[in-house]
Structures are given as structure tokens and as C-alpha cells.
Design a protein around this motif. Structure first.
Motif, PDB file in Angstrom:
ATOM      1  N   PRO A 133     -18.256   7.935  85.880  1.00  0.00           N
ATOM      2  CA  PRO A 133     -17.861   6.844  84.731  1.00  0.00           C
ATOM      3  C   PRO A 133     -18.263   5.445  84.888  1.00  0.00           C
ATOM      4  O   PRO A 133     -18.364   4.139  84.073  1.00  0.00           O
ATOM      5  N   ARG A 134     -18.197   4.361  86.387  1.00  0.00           N
ATOM      6  CA  ARG A 134     -18.540   3.088  86.170  1.00  0.00           C
ATOM      7  C   ARG A 134     -19.192   2.709  87.826  1.00  0.00           C
ATOM      8  O   ARG A 134     -18.774   3.831  88.708  1.00  0.00           O
ATOM      9  N   LEU A 135     -19.744   1.835  87.804  1.00  0.00           N
ATOM     10  CA  LEU A 135     -20.351   1.601  89.291  1.00  0.00           C
ATOM     11  C   LEU A 135     -19.745   0.077  89.842  1.00  0.00           C
ATOM     12  O   LEU A 135     -18.485  -0.402  89.424  1.00  0.00           O
ATOM     13  N   ILE A 136     -19.201   0.889  90.778  1.00  0.00           N
ATOM     14  CA  ILE A 136     -18.109  -0.545  91.932  1.00  0.00           C
ATOM     15  C   ILE A 136     -19.220  -0.287  92.948  1.00  0.00           C
ATOM     16  O   ILE A 136     -20.448   0.137  93.443  1.00  0.00           O
ATOM     17  N   SER A 137     -18.461  -2.265  93.817  1.00  0.00           N
ATOM     18  CA  SER A 137     -19.477  -2.293  95.272  1.00  0.00           C
ATOM     19  C   SER A 137     -18.069  -1.627  96.254  1.00  0.00           C
ATOM     20  O   SER A 137     -17.565  -0.505  95.271  1.00  0.00           O
ATOM     21  N   PHE A 138     -18.498  -1.836  96.817  1.00  0.00           N
ATOM     22  CA  PHE A 138     -17.853  -0.907  97.899  1.00  0.00           C
ATOM     23  C   PHE A 138     -16.951  -2.030  98.247  1.00  0.00           C
ATOM     24  O   PHE A 138     -15.884  -1.296  99.036  1.00  0.00           O
ATOM     25  N   THR A 139     -16.976  -3.430  98.035  1.00  0.00           N
ATOM     26  CA  THR A 139     -15.785  -4.060  97.911  1.00  0.00           C
ATOM     27  C   THR A 139     -14.990  -4.002  96.977  1.00  0.00           C
ATOM     28  O   THR A 139     -13.811  -3.481  97.138  1.00  0.00           O
ATOM     29  N   ASP A 140     -15.679  -3.455  95.639  1.00  0.00           N
ATOM     30  CA  ASP A 140     -14.058  -3.022  94.656  1.00  0.00           C
ATOM     31  C   ASP A 140     -13.405  -1.065  95.210  1.00  0.00           C
ATOM     32  O   ASP A 140     -12.715  -1.714  94.879  1.00  0.00           O
ATOM     33  N   ALA A 141     -14.516  -0.287  96.143  1.00  0.00           N
ATOM     34  CA  ALA A 141     -14.059   0.440  96.509  1.00  0.00           C
ATOM     35  C   ALA A 141     -12.483   0.474  97.239  1.00  0.00           C
ATOM     36  O   ALA A 141     -11.568   1.004  96.919  1.00  0.00           O
ATOM     37  N   ALA A 142     -13.090  -0.755  98.346  1.00  0.00           N
ATOM     38  CA  ALA A 142     -11.928  -0.769  99.442  1.00  0.00           C
ATOM     39  C   ALA A 142     -11.258  -1.666  98.481  1.00  0.00           C
ATOM     40  O   ALA A 142      -9.417  -1.361  99.101  1.00  0.00           O
ATOM     41  N   ALA A 143     -10.643  -2.561  97.363  1.00  0.00           N
ATOM     42  CA  ALA A 143     -10.056  -2.575  96.352  1.00  0.00           C
ATOM     43  C   ALA A 143      -9.315  -1.466  96.059  1.00  0.00           C
ATOM     44  O   ALA A 143      -7.625  -1.185  96.043  1.00  0.00           O
ATOM     45  N   GLU A 144      -9.752  -0.167  95.542  1.00  0.00           N
ATOM     46  CA  GLU A 144      -9.029   0.583  94.441  1.00  0.00           C
ATOM     47  C   GLU A 144      -8.347   1.225  95.871  1.00  0.00           C
ATOM     48  O   GLU A 144      -7.073   1.629  96.031  1.00  0.00           O
ATOM     49  N   LEU A 145      -8.734   1.554  97.509  1.00  0.00           N
ATOM     50  CA  LEU A 145      -8.407   2.277  98.804  1.00  0.00           C
ATOM     51  C   LEU A 145      -7.257   1.404  98.642  1.00  0.00           C
ATOM     52  O   LEU A 145      -5.848   1.922  98.670  1.00  0.00           O
ATOM     53  N   SER A 146      -6.878   0.014  98.107  1.00  0.00           N
ATOM     54  CA  SER A 146      -6.030  -0.803  99.762  1.00  0.00           C
ATOM     55  C   SER A 146      -4.039  -0.576  98.073  1.00  0.00           C
ATOM     56  O   SER A 146      -3.619  -0.438  98.706  1.00  0.00           O
ATOM     57  N   LYS A 147      -5.208  -0.528  97.005  1.00  0.00           N
ATOM     58  CA  LYS A 147      -4.725  -0.579  95.706  1.00  0.00           C
ATOM     59  C   LYS A 147      -3.512   1.180  96.079  1.00  0.00           C
ATOM     60  O   LYS A 147      -2.373   1.326  95.676  1.00  0.00           O
ATOM     61  N   LEU A 189     -25.916   4.138  85.446  1.00  0.00           N
ATOM     62  CA  LEU A 189     -25.145   4.824  84.625  1.00  0.00           C
ATOM     63  C   LEU A 189     -25.944   6.136  84.412  1.00  0.00           C
ATOM     64  O   LEU A 189     -26.560   6.070  83.472  1.00  0.00           O
ATOM     65  N   VAL A 190     -25.404   7.789  84.863  1.00  0.00           N
ATOM     66  CA  VAL A 190     -26.291   8.229  83.979  1.00  0.00           C
ATOM     67  C   VAL A 190     -25.036   9.977  83.427  1.00  0.00           C
ATOM     68  O   VAL A 190     -24.005  10.077  83.971  1.00  0.00           O
ATOM     69  N   HIS A 191     -25.104  10.678  82.877  1.00  0.00           N
ATOM     70  CA  HIS A 191     -24.478  11.380  82.040  1.00  0.00           C
ATOM     71  C   HIS A 191     -24.362  12.861  82.005  1.00  0.00           C
ATOM     72  O   HIS A 191     -24.273  13.611  81.292  1.00  0.00           O
ATOM     73  N   GLY A 192     -24.659  13.421  83.194  1.00  0.00           N
ATOM     74  CA  GLY A 192     -24.766  14.992  83.152  1.00  0.00           C
ATOM     75  C   GLY A 192     -23.354  15.609  83.578  1.00  0.00           C
ATOM     76  O   GLY A 192     -23.564  16.950  83.014  1.00  0.00           O
ATOM     77  N   VAL A 193     -22.257  14.894  83.697  1.00  0.00           N
ATOM     78  CA  VAL A 193     -20.936  15.732  83.921  1.00  0.00           C
ATOM     79  C   VAL A 193     -20.741  16.163  82.381  1.00  0.00           C
ATOM     80  O   VAL A 193     -20.255  17.274  81.780  1.00  0.00           O
ATOM     81  N   GLU A 194     -21.306  14.845  81.528  1.00  0.00           N
ATOM     82  CA  GLU A 194     -20.534  15.291  80.256  1.00  0.00           C
ATOM     83  C   GLU A 194     -21.392  16.012  79.919  1.00  0.00           C
ATOM     84  O   GLU A 194     -20.943  17.045  78.876  1.00  0.00           O
ATOM     85  N   GLU A 195     -22.604  16.038  79.686  1.00  0.00           N
ATOM     86  CA  GLU A 195     -23.796  16.841  79.385  1.00  0.00           C
ATOM     87  C   GLU A 195     -23.436  18.566  79.287  1.00  0.00           C
ATOM     88  O   GLU A 195     -23.611  19.453  78.505  1.00  0.00           O
ATOM     89  N   ALA A 196     -23.329  18.659  81.083  1.00  0.00           N
ATOM     90  CA  ALA A 196     -23.251  19.750  81.432  1.00  0.00           C
ATOM     91  C   ALA A 196     -21.469  20.887  80.636  1.00  0.00           C
ATOM     92  O   ALA A 196     -21.911  21.658  80.627  1.00  0.00           O
ATOM     93  N   LEU A 197     -20.812  19.546  80.896  1.00  0.00           N
ATOM     94  CA  LEU A 197     -19.513  20.316  80.419  1.00  0.00           C
ATOM     95  C   LEU A 197     -18.331  19.768  79.784  1.00  0.00           C
ATOM     96  O   LEU A 197     -17.505  20.382  79.518  1.00  0.00           O
ATOM     97  N   GLY A 198     -19.146  19.090  78.554  1.00  0.00           N
ATOM     98  CA  GLY A 198     -18.364  17.995  77.580  1.00  0.00           C
ATOM     99  C   GLY A 198     -17.524  17.699  77.999  1.00  0.00           C
ATOM    100  O   GLY A 198     -15.997  17.550  77.007  1.00  0.00           O
ATOM    101  N   ARG A 199     -17.069  16.686  79.017  1.00  0.00           N
ATOM    102  CA  ARG A 199     -16.556  16.176  78.920  1.00  0.00           C
ATOM    103  C   ARG A 199     -16.435  14.877  80.098  1.00  0.00           C
ATOM    104  O   ARG A 199     -17.729  14.851  80.377  1.00  0.00           O
ATOM    105  N   ALA A 200     -15.843  13.817  80.396  1.00  0.00           N
ATOM    106  CA  ALA A 200     -16.120  12.609  80.803  1.00  0.00           C
ATOM    107  C   ALA A 200     -15.817  12.752  82.574  1.00  0.00           C
ATOM    108  O   ALA A 200     -14.882  13.669  82.724  1.00  0.00           O
ATOM    109  N   PRO A 201     -16.812  12.057  83.649  1.00  0.00           N
ATOM    110  CA  PRO A 201     -16.089  12.588  85.122  1.00  0.00           C
ATOM    111  C   PRO A 201     -14.660  10.840  85.531  1.00  0.00           C
ATOM    112  O   PRO A 201     -14.871  10.822  84.784  1.00  0.00           O
TER     113      PRO A 201
END
Length: 276
Positions: A188-202, A246-258
Motif C-alpha cells: 500500500p505504500r512506497l518505502i526505501s530500504f532505510t524505511d524498511a530497516a526502521a520498521e524492522l528496528s521497531k 503503486l499498483v492495485h492488483g490486490v484490490e482488483e482481484a480480491l476487493g481489499r487493500a494489501p
């Protein structure tokens, strides 16, 4: 999701059924009461992309196939193997083929066309980078060590959860409405690898850092670990920004957010996979 009457009695072949997406697809089909054949070198019968003699036995009694290719559809020869296998599958009676492809990969799109040329009832699922690469793949040891060294600079990626991929694949295998569709999946959002590392730290409660390295330095690491150095080429798709939207294939196929990367990180951390 609705199933056709035929689908409820069918036996799908899940190629790579022990891998990140294939394992989940097999589990979800099993929960629906659909027996599954696992396509792998250790399967019964065995399946090996590099041994076409194994294809026909694996396809016996199968009418649908989830097609994943190792090491990657971008590698030389992949489109030709996908085409040959798809023709064999249709000839054996497996008319519905669902292909896991990649976003923005020209070579992968050639493989898609090879599959379609077989005359199959096809669905293509194009995916961004897997969130699960951090706990089931390339990066798990780096996360444990507290340092993720990759040649991605500050580029961004829309990491997609493999459970979302599996849900789309299962829908495509069991519902005629997905025939002839191409779904592009992202988180649902764009993140950098720095952002990913911050989420993993949290999520883990300890410091995990992203460290940029050169492409050549990363190739050397791959060689040292016995992995194809061509994997480094996959990072060019992050660096050139072709998938930085972002693309929206999950919503198109399943009718819900990723699912969001933060939710993935919390659930993976709770398993203890990154405990030191």
C-alpha cells in the motif's frame, strides 16, 4: 471468492510448492479442500525445470498449474522453458495456468507471452519485491546481524506480502472471472530500504541499519555465498525507478487493500525468526 464446480474436484500442480508463494498457495488450497500436487525436485513425482522429462509425470491428472520459475524469469532461457512447459501442460489437459511474473521486467513479459501462446486459460500475477525476503530469503541473516547492505541507495519499492500474492493466485486458480487478466501487485505504500530497516528496528526492538554498497561489492558477496551474481541485476529495477509507483492488483482481484510492511514486520518478529 467463488469456486467453479470443476475446481472443487481438481488437482492443481503448484510449482515451487515449498517456496515463499507456492507454500502459501498450497496451504490455502488445502484449506479449501482441494488436493494439491507439489512441483519440486523432492516432490512425488519430482519436477525439475532443467529436466523436461520430469514435466509429463508431474502433469498427469492435473488440470491447473501455478507456474513459478527459478531462479527468475529475467534469466536467459526462461521464456523458452516457460513456453515449452506451457505447451506440455495444455497437451496434458492442464488448461488453466497462473504465472507469477515480475513488475517492470521485460524478460518476464517475454515469458508471459510464451505462456499465452500455448492456448491456455491464463492469468498473470506480476509482483513487486516480497516483504518475506527479509525473513525467509535473501536478507534474513542481514536482519539478524543488524546490518542490511545492498546496492539500492535511496530508491523506493512497494514491498508486497506473499500472503496477498497467494490469495490472488488461489482466486485465479479457482474462479473463472480471473481468466485472461493481468494483475500487478504492490503493497500500500512506497518505502526505501532505510524505511524498511526502521520498521524492522521497531518490530524487533533493536537497531537494524541499511548500509548502501556498490553493485560490484554486492556481486562479490553473492559469489562468496554460492548465489548467481546475476541476482545483483535485479536491483537495477529498483534503482531506475520503473516500479516506484503503486499498483492495485490486490484490490482488483480480491476487493481489499494489501497488507502493509509494518504489519508484516510485527508478525514476523513475533515468530522469533530474527532473534539473536
Amino acid at each position: 471468492m467463488t469456486q467453479t464446480p470443476q475446481a472443487s474436484q481438481a488437482r492443481p500442480l503448484v510449482i515451487g510448492g515449498n517456496g515463499k508463494t507456492g507454500r502459501r498457495v498450497a496451504q490455502k488450497l488445502d484449506l479449501l479442500g482441494i488436493p494439491v500436487r507439489i512441483g519440486s525436485r523432492t516432490g512425488a513425482p519430482a519436477f525439475d525445470w532443467n529436466a523436461p522429462v520430469t514435466w509429463e509425470p508431474a502433469l498427469e491428472g492435473v488440470d491447473r498449474v501455478y507456474v513459478t520459475y527459478y531462479p527468475d524469469l529475467a534469466f536467459p532461457g526462461a521464456a523458452e522453458q516457460i513456453g515449452a512447459f506451457s505447451e506440455a501442460a495444455v497437451a496434458a489437459g492442464a488448461r488453466r495456468l497462473v504465472l507469477l511474473s515480475g513488475r517492470g521486467e521485460e524478460a518476464a513479459q517475454r515469458a508471459e507471452e510464451s505462456l499465452k501462446a500455448s492456448g491456455a486459460d491464463w492469468t498473470v500475477v506480476r509482483s513487486s519485491w516480497f516483504a518475506q525476503n527479509f525473513d525467509e530469503g535473501f536478507f534474513v541473516e542481514s536482519v539478524r546481524a543488524g546490518e542490511i547492505a545492498l546496492p539500492t541507495a535511496d530508491a523506493v519499492e512497494a514491498f508486497v506480502d506473499t500472503d496477498d500474492i497467494a490469495d490472488v493466485v488461489v482466486a485465479a486458480l479457482t474462479d473463472d472471472r480471473h481468466i485472461g487478466r493481468t494483475y500487478e501487485l504492490s503493497g500500500p505504500r512506497l518505502i526505501s530500504f532505510t524505511d524498511a530497516a526502521a520498521e524492522l528496528s521497531k518490530a524487533t526492538g533493536r537497531a537494524i541499519a541499511y548500509v548502501p554498497v556498490s553493485n560490484e561489492e554486492y556481486r562479490a558477496v553473492l559469489r562468496e555465498n554460492g548465489l548467481p551474481h546475476e541476482f545483483a541485476d535485479l536491483f537495477t529495477m529498483i534503482l531506475d525507478g520503473r516500479n516506484a509507483h503503486l499498483v492495485h492488483g490486490v484490490e482488483e482481484a480480491l476487493g481489499r487493500a494489501p497488507r502493509d510492511f509494518a504489519d508484516y514486520a510485527r508478525e514476523a518478529a513475533a515468530t522469533g525468526v530474527w532473534d539473536v
